[in-house]
Design a protein around this motif. Structure first.
Motif, PDB file in Angstrom:
ATOM      1  N   UNK A   1       0.807  -1.208   0.000  1.00  0.00           N
ATOM      2  CA  UNK A   1       0.000   0.000   0.000  1.00  0.00           C
ATOM      3  C   UNK A   1       0.851   1.273   0.000  1.00  0.00           C
ATOM      4  N   UNK A   2       1.877   1.308   0.873  1.00  0.00           N
ATOM      5  CA  UNK A   2       2.717   2.516   0.932  1.00  0.00           C
ATOM      6  C   UNK A   2       3.533   2.683  -0.346  1.00  0.00           C
ATOM      7  N   UNK A   3       3.930   1.550  -0.956  1.00  0.00           N
ATOM      8  CA  UNK A   3       4.664   1.602  -2.225  1.00  0.00           C
ATOM      9  C   UNK A   3       3.780   2.187  -3.316  1.00  0.00           C
ATOM     10  N   UNK A   4       2.539   1.694  -3.407  1.00  0.00           N
ATOM     11  CA  UNK A   4       1.618   2.166  -4.447  1.00  0.00           C
ATOM     12  C   UNK A   4       1.278   3.635  -4.250  1.00  0.00           C
ATOM     13  N   UNK A   5       1.063   4.029  -3.005  1.00  0.00           N
ATOM     14  CA  UNK A   5       0.727   5.424  -2.733  1.00  0.00           C
ATOM     15  C   UNK A   5       1.899   6.338  -3.086  1.00  0.00           C
ATOM     16  N   UNK A   6       3.125   5.902  -2.752  1.00  0.00           N
ATOM     17  CA  UNK A   6       4.315   6.713  -3.040  1.00  0.00           C
ATOM     18  C   UNK A   6       4.540   6.871  -4.537  1.00  0.00           C
ATOM     19  N   UNK A   7       4.157   5.864  -5.305  1.00  0.00           N
ATOM     20  CA  UNK A   7       4.317   5.912  -6.756  1.00  0.00           C
ATOM     21  C   UNK A   7       3.587   7.102  -7.376  1.00  0.00           C
ATOM     22  N   UNK A   8       2.481   7.475  -6.743  1.00  0.00           N
ATOM     23  CA  UNK A   8       1.653   8.541  -7.305  1.00  0.00           C
ATOM     24  C   UNK A   8       1.693   9.815  -6.467  1.00  0.00           C
ATOM     25  N   UNK A   9       2.658   9.915  -5.542  1.00  0.00           N
ATOM     26  CA  UNK A   9       2.797  11.103  -4.686  1.00  0.00           C
ATOM     27  C   UNK A   9       4.114  11.800  -5.035  1.00  0.00           C
ATOM     28  N   UNK A  10       4.020  13.070  -5.406  1.00  0.00           N
ATOM     29  CA  UNK A  10       5.192  13.790  -5.895  1.00  0.00           C
ATOM     30  C   UNK A  10       6.285  13.921  -4.844  1.00  0.00           C
ATOM     31  N   UNK A  11       5.908  14.095  -3.572  1.00  0.00           N
ATOM     32  CA  UNK A  11       6.920  14.310  -2.533  1.00  0.00           C
ATOM     33  C   UNK A  11       7.091  13.105  -1.615  1.00  0.00           C
ATOM     34  N   UNK A  12       6.834  11.910  -2.179  1.00  0.00           N
ATOM     35  CA  UNK A  12       7.223  10.671  -1.529  1.00  0.00           C
ATOM     36  C   UNK A  12       8.179   9.945  -2.473  1.00  0.00           C
ATOM     37  N   UNK A  13       9.272   9.439  -1.925  1.00  0.00           N
ATOM     38  CA  UNK A  13      10.298   8.790  -2.742  1.00  0.00           C
ATOM     39  C   UNK A  13      10.468   7.326  -2.348  1.00  0.00           C
ATOM     40  N   UNK A  14      10.795   6.510  -3.329  1.00  0.00           N
ATOM     41  CA  UNK A  14      11.012   5.076  -3.123  1.00  0.00           C
ATOM     42  C   UNK A  14      12.480   4.760  -3.385  1.00  0.00           C
ATOM     43  N   UNK A  15      13.109   4.047  -2.437  1.00  0.00           N
ATOM     44  CA  UNK A  15      14.521   3.690  -2.584  1.00  0.00           C
ATOM     45  C   UNK A  15      14.707   2.196  -2.354  1.00  0.00           C
TER      46      UNK A  15
END
Length: 339
Positions: free
Chosen positions: A67-81
């Protein structure tokens, strides 16, 4: 019958959602944190209070689930590392947290030294050697040194700071062998390491470790800083400003809410950090007036340039100020009209 089918489907959906929530992915997600007033965390004996606030900004980070991965994918100021960009492959969560808290401790002591010296107060910063904070896989130090080792000598010469260690290694050639003396579990040990190529500097020698100087500080007046579970070095500049403001008679906040970020070294130089766009969002959400950003002496794609882009994107009224040194910040505040 149909109602029973819908109820069973709902129950199964809830169970799947709960299970997915607890399954972590090999990624971290970061997002804007908050801006925290430093005055409750810093207490200088007999120190003065300001009408405004110096504030540190944070970035929240956690392991990703579906859920947090999917939400971050579409949030400009959330980054995935990917995990290996945050911690090394063989580094545990506990070791990573230890490293971050140790970096904060070092940053805090350096900030105290810079502020006390600027205020003309007594301060002594003593080095007890340098800690190994990461060991890169496939590099010469692998299986020779470990996270938490405290290096005291290289080729028999004392290495009181990480800068001295790196300088001595930099004077040698790839293929040379160095003798490293270190403390591990309260026991002194020595190992020989053949220099390889620096992982980030082509043609330069290196062994594949990152280091942090282990400092012990003595001050007059006394000071306590409660960093609790705050990790990393990025609050150094803001801690130094809060400490300085409590040491001097004038109130350098002049009634403003002032946030910022940037590591600081013993020479008062403000250094680049990560996540500054997210920190701009965090500061804006907290109603900050001024934000100090590392300028990196005008380097291309500096933290300051990144901060300006984020500030423009979110249409904030907060003013972004480029800072190269602690003195830059003090000089800017000296020229500021009271709010």
């Amino acid at each position: 019958m149909k109602n029973k089918f819908y109820l069973n489907s709902l129950i199964i959906g809830i169970i799947i959602a709960v299970v997915l929530n607890f399954i972590t992915l090999p990624y971290y997600v970061t997002r804007p944190g908050d801006a925290q007033d430093l005055s409750p965390l810093v207490e200088v004996e007999g120190g003065n209070e300001g009408a405004g606030n110096f504030m540190l900004t944070t970035v929240k980070m956690g392991k990703a689930n579906v859920f947090t991965y999917a939400f971050a994918k579409f949030s400009e100021y959330q980054n995935i590392y990917p995990i290996n960009q945050i911690r090394s492959e063989d580094e545990s969560d506990e070791e990573y947290s230890y490293r971050q808290l140790h970096m904060m401790e070092n940053s805090k002591e350096t900030a105290i030294k810079v502020a006390y010296e600027k205020a003309g107060k007594e301060v002594e910063l003593l080095s007890r050697g340098v800690y190994v904070f990461t060991v890169l896989k496939g590099m010469p130090a692998e299986n020779k040194l470990a996270i938490g080792d405290r290096i005291t000598h290289i080729n028999g010469e004392e290495t009181s700071t990480s800068e001295i260690f790196m300088e001595k290694v930099g004077e040698m050639e790839i293929g040379d062998t160095i003798e490293v003396t270190y403390d591990r579990n309260e026991r002194e040990e020595t190992t020989e390491i053949k220099l390889g190529e620096h992982p980030e500097k082509a043609g330069a020698p290196g062994i594949g470790i990152s280091l942090l100087t282990d400092y012990e500080i003595s001050t007059n007046p006394s000071i306590t800083i409660d960093t609790a579970q705050i990790g990393g070095p990025s609050a150094g500049l803001m801690f130094s400003l809060e400490v300085y403001n409590q040491l001097v008679e004038e109130d350098i906040t002049k009634g403003y809410k002032i946030a910022g970020t940037g590591a600081i070294n013993v020479d008062g130089e403000v250094q680049r950090i990560g996540g500054i766009s997210q920190k701009i969002v965090a500061a804006d959400n907290s109603g900050v007036d001024l934000f100090f950003a590392p300028n990196e002496n005008g380097a291309e794609n500096s933290n300051y340039e990144e901060a300006l882009k984020a500030a423009e994107d979110i249409n904030t009224k907060m003013k972004i100020i480029p800072i190269n040194t602690f003195d830059d910040a003090i000089n800017y505040l000296d020229s500021l009209e009271p709010k």
